[in-house]
Design an enzyme around this catalytic site. Structure first.
Site, PDB file in Angstrom:
ATOM      1  N   GLU A 260       0.791  -1.241   0.000  1.00 30.51           N
ATOM      2  CA  GLU A 260       0.000   0.000   0.000  1.00 30.51           C
ATOM      3  C   GLU A 260       0.824   1.292   0.000  1.00 30.51           C
ATOM      4  O   GLU A 260       0.738   2.098   0.931  1.00 30.51           O
ATOM      5  CB  GLU A 260      -1.008  -0.024   1.158  1.00 30.51           C
ATOM      6  N   GLU A 369      -5.026  -8.854  -1.169  1.00 35.75           N
ATOM      7  CA  GLU A 369      -5.533  -8.593   0.178  1.00 35.75           C
ATOM      8  C   GLU A 369      -6.970  -8.130   0.143  1.00 35.75           C
ATOM      9  O   GLU A 369      -7.362  -7.327  -0.700  1.00 35.75           O
ATOM     10  CB  GLU A 369      -4.679  -7.516   0.874  1.00 35.75           C
ATOM     11  N   CYS A 371     -10.583  -8.028   3.218  1.00 32.96           N
ATOM     12  CA  CYS A 371     -11.224  -8.580   4.412  1.00 32.96           C
ATOM     13  C   CYS A 371     -12.493  -7.800   4.688  1.00 32.96           C
ATOM     14  O   CYS A 371     -12.707  -6.728   4.130  1.00 32.96           O
ATOM     15  CB  CYS A 371     -10.303  -8.540   5.630  1.00 32.96           C
ATOM     16  N   ASN A 398     -14.355 -10.024  -9.580  1.00 36.53           N
ATOM     17  CA  ASN A 398     -12.961  -9.755  -9.909  1.00 36.53           C
ATOM     18  C   ASN A 398     -12.380 -10.807 -10.851  1.00 36.53           C
ATOM     19  O   ASN A 398     -11.632 -10.479 -11.765  1.00 36.53           O
ATOM     20  CB  ASN A 398     -12.157  -9.585  -8.630  1.00 36.53           C
TER      21      ASN A 398
HETATM   22  C1  LIG Z   1     -11.883  -5.312 -10.165  1.00 33.84           C
HETATM   23  C2  LIG Z   1     -13.197  -5.782  -9.751  1.00 33.84           C
HETATM   24  O1  LIG Z   1     -13.905  -6.434 -10.477  1.00 33.84           O
HETATM   25  N1  LIG Z   1     -13.532  -5.462  -8.542  1.00 33.84           N
HETATM   26  C3  LIG Z   1     -14.767  -5.842  -7.966  1.00 33.84           C
HETATM   27  C4  LIG Z   1     -14.441  -6.807  -6.904  1.00 33.84           C
HETATM   28  O2  LIG Z   1     -15.628  -7.119  -6.254  1.00 33.84           O
HETATM   29  C5  LIG Z   1     -16.297  -6.036  -5.625  1.00 33.84           C
HETATM   30  C6  LIG Z   1     -17.464  -6.554  -4.857  1.00 33.84           C
HETATM   31  O3  LIG Z   1     -18.349  -7.222  -5.669  1.00 33.84           O
HETATM   32  C7  LIG Z   1     -16.725  -5.037  -6.635  1.00 33.84           C
HETATM   33  O4  LIG Z   1     -17.273  -3.899  -5.983  1.00 33.84           O
HETATM   34  C8  LIG Z   1     -15.537  -4.651  -7.448  1.00 33.84           C
HETATM   35  O5  LIG Z   1     -15.957  -3.857  -8.486  1.00 33.84           O
END
Ligand SMILES: CC(=O)N[C@H]1CO[C@H](CO)[C@@H](O)[C@@H]1O
Ligand SMILES: *[C@@H]1O[C@H](CO)[C@@H](O)[C@H](O)[C@H]1NC(C)=O
Ligand SMILES: *[C@@H]1O[C@H](CO)[C@@H](O)[C@H](O)[C@H]1NC(C)=O
Ligand SMILES: *[C@@H]1O[C@H](CO)[C@@H](O)[C@H](O)[C@H]1NC(C)=O
Ligand SMILES: *[C@@H]1O[C@H](CO)[C@@H](O)[C@H](O)[C@H]1NC(C)=O
Ligand SMILES: *[C@@H]1O[C@H](CO)[C@@H](O)[C@H](O)[C@H]1NC(C)=O
Ligand SMILES: *[C@@H]1O[C@H](CO)[C@@H](O)[C@H](O)[C@H]1NC(C)=O
Length: 523
Positions: A260, A369, A371, A398
């Site tokens: 970070e 990371e 949580c 993601n």
């Molecule tokens: C990069 C990405 O897709 N991030 C997502 C990860 O998950 C969260 C929770 O669902 C999303 O808010 C993000 O957009």
């Protein structure tokens, strides 16, 4: 944000379980949030297992593993695909169609962090119970974790701030040494995990801060930077760390250059009193330091195989940070990819990940990371189904945007969500109660397991199409053990019937429980 210690006062009632574990329910009278759910108690006498499903001779058969707010935890059932004609598709049901020809990123795997706090919590259980905990993550009957991230020195999940070079002005690192946190806690725990997993765990690390004497300000936190004259010394420090761990029988797969580096920008917005261990870099500084110092120093000292990832920070740093680094042609063979943290994901569209992947397809993206409980007053909530949904939705979304690895934060915390020297408590998939010599598997644990157990490393995400599935999230994989996995998260308060179609197998109708997470696997 308040960092108050709030004990979970919910009255827990033991009920009959669906997977043999002693499960407890978070009381409806908890806090009136309706965030009810179940968690599993593991102790000397019993701990549940993640069910194994394997290839059958029956070509049409599939397994369905379900966890739900109503109390299913890895419940296994099965069904069969039928030729489309035999299924009534006239009703306006939701439908998901698997497209095996659409192949996306490789999945490297799943894991969590062995921080000082996690290792101490695990160490506070008897050997027998702590072995159950480690097996739950890394064992053949566990959820198949194959990554461990462990900090290079102290972080907030430590009992004190420290580095391995505490002697002031020790510019030859003559006094470099691992600390009691490594020797008594982290190294033994990581080695036990490696033994359970037969050496197949990939280790990642990152420093949180350099020693105070190496920094531009006499401060552990925020905008204090590395003094320019110590840039080479700081690369040498990484080598000393890898040598010391090698001396203890542990080799690393990857490192990032800094945890970070931009948190000085956003931590004050959340909490002005947080002294979180940190060191500030710009993208240009990080890029040049990797090119001029870190990469050549690792190479010269026989650590050239350790992969280097950049950023290791939230999506607020995207897309600029990776753009600045990757546009420099010199990093092409040096930097493996971008590491991202999931906090603040809701502020920025996931399309920044697509943008980076399109511009720089040779660089992979890892989630390193995340949580629950960071922004809420209540840090640990035993049995929170909402937090299971947070994890599952995050992994699904993601991985749908090119993420190859999803690594959780602390693998075990105490009942307050610590210890943490600055009281920055959070939640964890496993909560340790050392007084009772037992630990609690939270709904979040099952949420990650729905992916990590059934999508082994080397699997690839594949395409799906869907219609009429409001408030449901889904992602599909072609697995390295020759199967297909479809994960469906139902956020609705009602059960849903949907059709699943795989052109190679046929069609089947699934009943998806209200507030449930489902993994469908077949070969
Ligand atoms: C990069 C990405 O897709 N991030 C997502 C990860 O998950 C969260 C929770 O669902 C999303 O808010 C993000 O957009
Ligand atoms: C689970 O199944 C796979 C085969 O699909 C097998 O290799 C593995 O040993 C099994 N694990 C256990 C614990 O039975
Ligand atoms: C496949 O399994 C299903 C469900 O268990 C069963 O009804 C069917 O007869 C099986 N088919 C074969 C060919 O064994
Ligand atoms: C370990 O247990 C001891 C005794 O119960 C307690 O004082 C200590 O705080 C615990 N350590 C951690 C890291 O929880
Ligand atoms: C370390 O070096 C700084 C800068 O040269 C100096 O001010 C300081 O007194 C030194 N500290 C010790 C303990 O020698
Ligand atoms: C932190 O301090 C700054 C400057 O005093 C202020 O603008 C900001 O609102 C504060 N943030 C919080 C969360 O208290
Ligand atoms: C931890 O265990 C003790 C002793 O059995 C018990 O009194 C306490 O309620 C437990 N804590 C939680 C959060 O369950």
């Amino acid at each position: 944000m308040k960092y108050a210690i709030i004990l979970v006062l919910a009255v827990a009632a033991t009920i009959e379980s669906t997977n043999g574990c002693k499960i407890k329910r978070r009381s409806e009278f908890g806090d009136g949030s309706g965030d009810d759910g179940y968690y599993c108690v593991c102790d000397m006498t019993y701990c549940d297992e993640a069910p194994n499903v394997s290839k059958t001779t029956n070509y049409s058969k599939y397994f369905l593993i379900t966890s739900s707010k109503s109390g299913f935890l890895f419940h296994v059932s099965n069904g069969i695909y039928k030729k489309s004609k035999t299924i009534d598709t006239s009703a306006p049901l939701g439908k998901i169609t698997i497209n095996r020809k659409d192949v996306y990123q490789e999945i490297y795997g799943f894991g969590g962090a062995v921080t000082d706090s996690a290792a101490m919590n695990i160490h506070n259980l008897t050997l027998e119970v702590s072995e159950q905990l480690l097996r739950s993550y890394f064992g053949p009957h566990g959820i198949n974790y194959n990554f461990i991230r462990t900090p290079m020195g102290g972080c907030d999940f430590s009992m004190r701030p420290y580095t391995y070079a505490m002697v002031e002005n020790d510019t030859s690192l003559h006094h470099f040494e691992l600390q009691v946190e490594d020797n008594l806690f982290k190294i033994p725990i990581i080695k036990r995990a490696q033994k359970i997993k037969k050496g197949k765990i990939k280790l990642l690390t990152a420093p949180w801060s350099a020693s105070l004497w190496m920094k531009t300000k006499n401060s552990w936190t925020l905008d204090a930077k590395l003094r320019p004259e110590y840039r080479q010394l700081w690369a040498d420090y990484f080598v000393k760390f890898f040598e010391a761990y090698r001396h203890n029988g542990l080799e690393f797969w990857a490192t990032t250059s800094q945890n970070e580096p931009e948190n000085y920008k956003y931590i004050p917005v959340i909490n002005n009193n947080t002294l979180i261990n940190a060191m500030a870099w710009t993208a240009e500084e990080e890029r040049d330091w990797i090119i001029n110092n870190l990469a050549p120093t690792l190479k010269k000292n026989n650590f050239g195989h350790i992969k280097i990832f950049i950023m290791d920070d939230t999506r607020l740093s995207m897309p600029d940070w990776p753009k600045i680094v990757f546009k420099d042609k010199r990093v092409k063979d040096i930097v493996s990819g971008t590491a991202v943290h999931f906090y603040f994901d809701h502020f920025i569209s996931p399309s920044v990940l697509d943008e980076i992947k399109e511009l720089f397809p040779e660089h992979s993206i890892l989630y390193t990371e995340g949580c629950a409980g960071v922004f809420e007053d209540q840090k640990v909530i035993l049995g929170s189904w909402k937090r299971a949904e947070l994890y599952a939705a995050n992994i699904i979304e993601n991985m749908s945007h090119w993420v190859s690895t999803w690594i959780d934060w602390n693998i075990a915390l105490d009942t307050n969500g610590g210890p943490n020297w600055i009281q920055n408590f959070v939640d964890s998939p496993i909560i340790v109660n050392s007084t009772a010599n037992e630990f609690y598997k939270q709904p979040m644990f099952y949420a990650i397991g729905h992916f990590s157990k059934y999508v082994p490393p080397g699997s690839k995400r594949i395409g799906i199409k869907s219609k009429n599935i409001a408030n449901m999230r889904k992602v599909a994989f072609s697995t390295s053990d020759g199967g297909i996995v479809l994960v469906i998260l139902n956020l609705n308060e009602e059960d849903k019937e949907i059709l699943i179609q795989d052109p190679e197998k046929g069609t089947t109708k699934l009943k998806i429980l209200a507030k449930s997470l489902n993994t469908m696997k077949y070969w």
